[in-house]
Write a protein that holds these residues in place. Structure first.
Motif, PDB file in Angstrom:
ATOM      1  N   ARG A 110       0.836  -1.196   0.000  1.00 47.79           N
ATOM      2  CA  ARG A 110       0.000   0.000   0.000  1.00 47.79           C
ATOM      3  C   ARG A 110       0.876   1.253   0.000  1.00 47.79           C
ATOM      4  O   ARG A 110       1.744   1.417   0.863  1.00 47.79           O
ATOM      5  CB  ARG A 110      -0.891  -0.022   1.242  1.00 47.79           C
ATOM      6  CG  ARG A 110      -1.814   1.147   1.363  1.00 47.79           C
ATOM      7  CD  ARG A 110      -2.635   1.084   2.633  1.00 47.79           C
ATOM      8  NE  ARG A 110      -3.554   2.205   2.659  1.00 47.79           N
ATOM      9  CZ  ARG A 110      -4.870   2.114   2.771  1.00 47.79           C
ATOM     10  NH1 ARG A 110      -5.433   0.926   2.929  1.00 47.79           N
ATOM     11  NH2 ARG A 110      -5.621   3.193   2.772  1.00 47.79           N
ATOM     12  N   ASP A 112       0.021   5.058  -0.062  1.00 47.48           N
ATOM     13  CA  ASP A 112      -0.939   6.161  -0.076  1.00 47.48           C
ATOM     14  C   ASP A 112      -0.311   7.419  -0.665  1.00 47.48           C
ATOM     15  O   ASP A 112       0.783   7.833  -0.277  1.00 47.48           O
ATOM     16  CB  ASP A 112      -1.426   6.427   1.347  1.00 47.48           C
ATOM     17  CG  ASP A 112      -2.288   5.301   1.879  1.00 47.48           C
ATOM     18  OD1 ASP A 112      -3.512   5.367   1.706  1.00 47.48           O
ATOM     19  OD2 ASP A 112      -1.729   4.334   2.434  1.00 47.48           O
ATOM     20  N   ASN A 143      -0.039   1.595  -6.155  1.00 42.48           N
ATOM     21  CA  ASN A 143       0.581   0.547  -5.353  1.00 42.48           C
ATOM     22  C   ASN A 143       1.666  -0.170  -6.144  1.00 42.48           C
ATOM     23  O   ASN A 143       1.807   0.026  -7.357  1.00 42.48           O
ATOM     24  CB  ASN A 143      -0.465  -0.488  -4.921  1.00 42.48           C
ATOM     25  CG  ASN A 143      -1.541   0.105  -4.040  1.00 42.48           C
ATOM     26  OD1 ASN A 143      -1.245   0.766  -3.058  1.00 42.48           O
ATOM     27  ND2 ASN A 143      -2.796  -0.134  -4.380  1.00 42.48           N
ATOM     28  N   VAL A 178      -6.157   1.837  -0.677  1.00 39.32           N
ATOM     29  CA  VAL A 178      -5.168   2.912  -0.720  1.00 39.32           C
ATOM     30  C   VAL A 178      -5.825   4.243  -1.095  1.00 39.32           C
ATOM     31  O   VAL A 178      -6.726   4.295  -1.929  1.00 39.32           O
ATOM     32  CB  VAL A 178      -4.053   2.573  -1.728  1.00 39.32           C
ATOM     33  CG1 VAL A 178      -4.599   2.496  -3.147  1.00 39.32           C
ATOM     34  CG2 VAL A 178      -2.910   3.559  -1.647  1.00 39.32           C
TER      35      VAL A 178
END
Length: 565
Positions: A110, A112, A143, A178
């Protein structure tokens, strides 16, 4: 009793009366699980599976994994079983899950906002080389996905990721995925507002929290203050889009209910302006509505877009204000259309601080662990400790001084990571495809890469912005409905009547400028082998027939079917 106009039911056949179960909405009192997914989530929260992975499954091996963990809860920690090699696309919808499952996993890291330090990128590269056979794909949600992961190695991978501030928490599953953000947040010269703080706050407050760990289905978020509208806000469950309010200054326009797959919908504006400080609270309100009012009875309707379509934006905003925020939102303006069709930040661009960022294009998002480590090395050698991923499967090196730009561009070119790509290299995306995905019907990554080469050879002077998106199945992970040329994988018949890999063609989709879905021409399908010929033919017709300055999407929407075939 005889039937009369006042009593038509007297002659009607009796119907069995059954209690309506509704849509499985918790807020309406429908708590009884209505399908297997809802049942396993009620039995145990998806987040709890981590303990079993660490203490049982990683020690006893793949065969010890409970099926509801294997094909359900492990997604909450970024793990999907990958497709067993050698199973052709014709068997995708026929075989049972255990027949499709390989004993290896896809692991989604993940990221972000697409934000990475070079140290983090290097660790991902090292994990790829040591545990994932060198595999690594940059996704269209910023990602990085690894493959060939053994359950025995997962705890060590988590340890290494978390040591540098990364995780796989809720990278998949029925939870907030995400949070995508502008990859140049806080550095772009033309930025309206920097949404990074809100992304961090949402992550800190809510990701990994059981408050939102059992949603009806996945939930996608986008936050960007870029005037390029660089996070495909129109197709997220919730999006915060940078705008300048005439009275209150910079903030965000609120959108809800976007999504693709088999029932695509463009998100709708709620007409509300949200200041940066209130974004996390408003986000939580929208997610709360989805949790409480979202449809849980049928998985095919368990996305926010269906609730928004049924309620409409006015009711949605009213419920958000009355039940979740307990206050009214400020009315606000819509975002302006972007001035450029390219929203991927590829190329060399000046930053607010006078340095430069350099965006470059891997082939259809496919890289490898060694390449990721080399990118980290190159960034550091040219003065940067920060890199970014984009929603177009691209990457960016930040903070490059002017005297280092040319050297970095040349070094990237040597790795086949060009910062000066052709429109075909720049605009072609592909999902994971049949190589690893259990839902896929056809191959995508190699096909997309080969298509780029062919089009560059055949149409070397083509210089129009163009998106070509390849998807291995109807689920639209590669956003086929909003591409200039969207290719949905399916089995088709060739000239000899044989069933082979191919694509249904969507033409003229777009985001940003006149957002809308592509046109499907009846019966228009191409085999994988015919794909380069078909795309070349259509693009040559576009060049011959287009009006001055006309975009491909506009031409495709008006062209006759013969020109598109």
């Amino acid at each position: 009793m005889a039937a009369t106009p006042q009593n038509p039911a007297a002659s009607a056949p009796r119907r069995k009366v059954s209690r309506h179960r509704g849509e499985g909405q918790w807020a309406m009192g429908h708590y009884t699980p209505l399908n297997g997914n809802e049942q396993f989530k009620k039995d145990d929260d998806g987040l709890n599976v981590r303990t079993r992975i660490e203490t049982i499954y990683s020690k006893r091996g793949f065969d010890s994994i409970d099926p509801n963990d294997l094909r359900g809860r492990m997604r909450w920690w970024g793990l999907y079983t990958q497709r067993k090699p050698g199973i052709d696309g014709g068997k995708t919808a026929i075989l049972e899950p255990e027949e499709l499952d390989d004993k290896y996993f896809m692991l989604r890291v993940r990221i972000d906002g697409g934000r990475l330090t070079t140290q983090q990128l290097r660790v991902i590269g090292e994990i790829s080389q040591e545990f994932a056979r060198g595999s690594a794909d940059i996704t269209d949600r910023q990602n990085i996905q690894l493959h060939w992961i053994r359950i025995e190695d997962v705890p060590e991978i988590w340890n290494r990721l978390e040591a540098v501030g990364l995780s796989t928490t809720e990278a998949c599953g029925d939870c907030p995925r995400v949070v995508i953000g502008s990859p140049v947040a806080g550095i772009a010269e033309d930025e309206i507002i920097d949404g990074s703080w809100a992304i961090d706050e949402i992550h800190e407050r809510y990701i990994g929290s059981k408050e939102f760990s059992n949603l009806p289905r996945k939930f996608k978020t986008a936050i960007s203050g870029s005037p390029l509208l660089d996070v495909v806000h129109e197709i997220n469950d919730v999006a915060f889009v940078g705008v300048e309010h005439p009275e209150h200054g910079p903030g965000f326009d609120l959108w809800v209910g976007g999504g693709l797959s088999t029932n695509p919908k463009i998100g709708v504006r709620l007409g509300a302006w949200v200041p940066l400080a209130e974004v996390p609270e408003v986000w939580a309100g929208v997610v709360g509505i989805f949790r409480d009012y979202g449809y849980r009875r049928l998985r095919t309707r368990a996305r926010l877009k269906f609730l928004v379509a049924d309620w409409g934006p006015e009711k949605f905003r009213q419920v958000l204000q009355d039940e979740y925020l307990k206050r009214a939102l400020v009315d606000g303006p819509a975002p302006a259309e972007p001035v450029s069709r390219w929203r991927d930040h590829v190329g060399v661009h000046r930053q607010q601080d006078g340095n430069f960022y350099v965006g470059f294009a891997p082939r259809v998002g496919r890289v490898d662990g060694t390449t990721l480590a080399k990118i980290a090395d190159l960034a550091e050698a040219h003065g940067s400790g920060r890199v970014r991923t984009t929603v177009e499967q691209k990457m960016i090196v930040l903070d490059v001084t002017e005297d280092q730009v040319e050297s970095l561009v040349e070094a990237l070119e040597a790795l086949d990571l060009t910062a000066k790509p052709s429109p075909f290299r720049r605009g072609t995306m592909a999902c994971t495809g049949i190589e690893y995905c259990k839902l896929a019907i056809v191959e995508t990554k190699q096909r997309g890469s080969a298509l780029i080469d062919e089009l560059e050879r055949r149409l070397p002077d083509f210089d129009e912005p163009l998106t070509i998106n390849l998807n291995g199945c109807p689920n639209a992970c590669a956003r086929i409905q909003v591409a200039d040329i969207g290719l949905k994988g399916q089995l088709v018949l060739n000239d000899q009547g044989e069933q082979v890999e191919g694509y249904q063609v969507h033409l003229g989709g777009a985001l940003g400028l006149e957002a809308g879905f592509g046109r499907k021409v009846r019966g228009l399908k191409v085999t994988s082998e015919e794909l380069p010929d078909y795309v070349e033919r259509v693009l040559k017709r576009f060049q011959a027939e287009r009006a001055d300055g006309e975009r491909f999407a506009a031409w495709a929407s008006r062209a006759d079917e013969e020109a598109l075939s």
